[in-house]
Every structure is written in structure tokens, then in C-alpha cells.
Design a protein around this motif. Structure first.
Motif, short mmCIF file in Angstrom:
data_model
loop_
_atom_site.label_atom_id
_atom_site.label_comp_id
_atom_site.label_asym_id
_atom_site.label_seq_id
_atom_site.Cartn_x
_atom_site.Cartn_y
_atom_site.Cartn_z
N UNK A 1 0.83 -1.21 0.00
CA UNK A 1 0.00 0.00 0.00
C UNK A 1 0.87 1.26 0.00
N UNK A 2 1.81 1.35 0.92
CA UNK A 2 2.63 2.55 1.05
C UNK A 2 3.48 2.80 -0.19
N UNK A 3 4.10 1.76 -0.74
CA UNK A 3 4.94 1.93 -1.92
C UNK A 3 4.10 2.30 -3.14
N UNK A 4 2.92 1.74 -3.26
CA UNK A 4 2.05 2.08 -4.39
C UNK A 4 1.63 3.54 -4.33
N UNK A 5 1.26 4.01 -3.15
CA UNK A 5 0.84 5.39 -2.99
C UNK A 5 1.98 6.35 -3.33
N UNK A 6 3.18 6.04 -2.84
CA UNK A 6 4.34 6.89 -3.15
C UNK A 6 4.67 6.82 -4.64
N UNK A 7 4.60 5.63 -5.22
CA UNK A 7 4.91 5.49 -6.64
C UNK A 7 3.95 6.25 -7.54
N UNK A 8 2.66 6.15 -7.26
CA UNK A 8 1.69 6.88 -8.08
C UNK A 8 1.88 8.39 -7.92
N UNK A 9 2.21 8.83 -6.72
CA UNK A 9 2.48 10.25 -6.51
C UNK A 9 3.73 10.68 -7.29
N UNK A 10 4.76 9.83 -7.28
CA UNK A 10 5.98 10.13 -8.05
C UNK A 10 5.67 10.24 -9.53
N UNK A 11 4.80 9.38 -10.03
CA UNK A 11 4.40 9.45 -11.43
C UNK A 11 3.73 10.77 -11.78
N UNK A 12 3.05 11.37 -10.80
CA UNK A 12 2.40 12.66 -11.03
C UNK A 12 3.40 13.81 -11.00
N UNK A 13 4.59 13.58 -10.46
CA UNK A 13 5.55 14.67 -10.25
C UNK A 13 6.83 14.49 -11.07
N UNK A 14 6.73 13.78 -12.19
CA UNK A 14 7.92 13.54 -13.01
C UNK A 14 8.44 14.83 -13.63
N UNK A 15 9.77 15.00 -13.67
CA UNK A 15 10.34 16.16 -14.36
C UNK A 15 10.06 16.09 -15.86
N UNK A 16 10.14 17.21 -16.53
CA UNK A 16 9.96 17.26 -17.98
C UNK A 16 10.99 16.35 -18.65
#
Length: 133
Positions: free
Chosen positions: A55-70
């Protein structure tokens, strides 16, 4: 509309673990997981650590996907750490991620996992995501 991150066409761990999106915003994401028999340790009425980490890794991963650099095309977890401070055998877990560092080559995310019905903290989680180009 179905969020394919949480319900990919070919299945996967996230739908198997019954993890669903609650809400998301700039630099954070929240999801929940209803506790069932698949989340418990064999022969015990307590959470399996791996289900909390999923659960925790999925939540962090999906958030990281939303914050990818250009120019980035993805991310992958390269390090993670969990501190377990409680357990549960039923109810719902809520995990909320927040960005601690958003760099061009790495991101660091924190997640707090809480038992929704009691408000008790279950785990503190931190991971480092490597940004893929």
C-alpha cells in the motif's frame, strides 16, 4: 472513468490488494485498502508487513508518477524503509504520501499508514524513486 493506475487492464498487485485512490494533489496522493484475509499473516489475526508495504509503496509510486520532471518517462523504487508501530485485523488502511525531495534524478517520498476506523498509526514509510529518462 476508471483510473487505470489502480485498475490496469491486465490486473496486477494493486487491484489484487484492493488498493483504491481516495484523492490526490500537487506533491501528495492518498489511497485506501480494505483489510481482508489476503492481507493477514498466515495463522495470525494481524497484518502481514508486505501488505502494508504494498500500500505505502504504491501510494508513493503513483504520486511520483504525477511529479515527473519534464522529459522523464517513468520511475522505479530503488530504496524503501518501513517502521511498523501498530497492526489491525479488519477495517480500512489509509496511506497518504507526500514529497520530501523532488529532484531531476531522484525523488524521496514519505507515507503514513493509518487505520481509518481508530485513527491509529500503523506504519511510517519512506522510499527513494529513481527517475527514468
Amino acid at each position: 472513468m476508471i483510473d487505470t493506475r489502480f485498475n490496469p487492464p491486465n490486473g496486477g498487485l494493486v487491484p489484487h490488494m484492493r488498493i483504491t485512490l481516495v484523492s490526490e494533489g500537487d506533491g501528495w496522493l492518498e489511497a485506501k485498502m480494505e483489510i481482508g484475509p489476503v492481507h493477514l499473516r498466515s495463522g495470525a489475526n494481524a497484518l502481514h508487513a508486505a501488505s502494508v508495504v504494498a500500500l505505502a509503496d504504491s501510494v508513493c509510486g503513483f504520486a511520483a508518477g504525477n511529479a515527473l520532471p519534464i522529459g522523464a518517462r517513468g520511475y522505479t523504487t530503488v530504496e524503501l524503509k518501513s517502521n511498523f508501530v501498530g497492526t489491525a485485523s479488519d477495517g480500512t488502511l489509509i496511506a497518504r504520501s507526500s514529497a520530501a525531495h523532488l529532484g531531476r534524478s531522484t525523488q524521496v517520498w514519505d507515507s503514513i499508514v493509518t487505520h481509518e476506523q481508530t485513527g491509529r498509526k500503523i506504519a511510517f514509510f519512506r522510499c527513494t524513486q529513481m527517475i527514468l529518462y
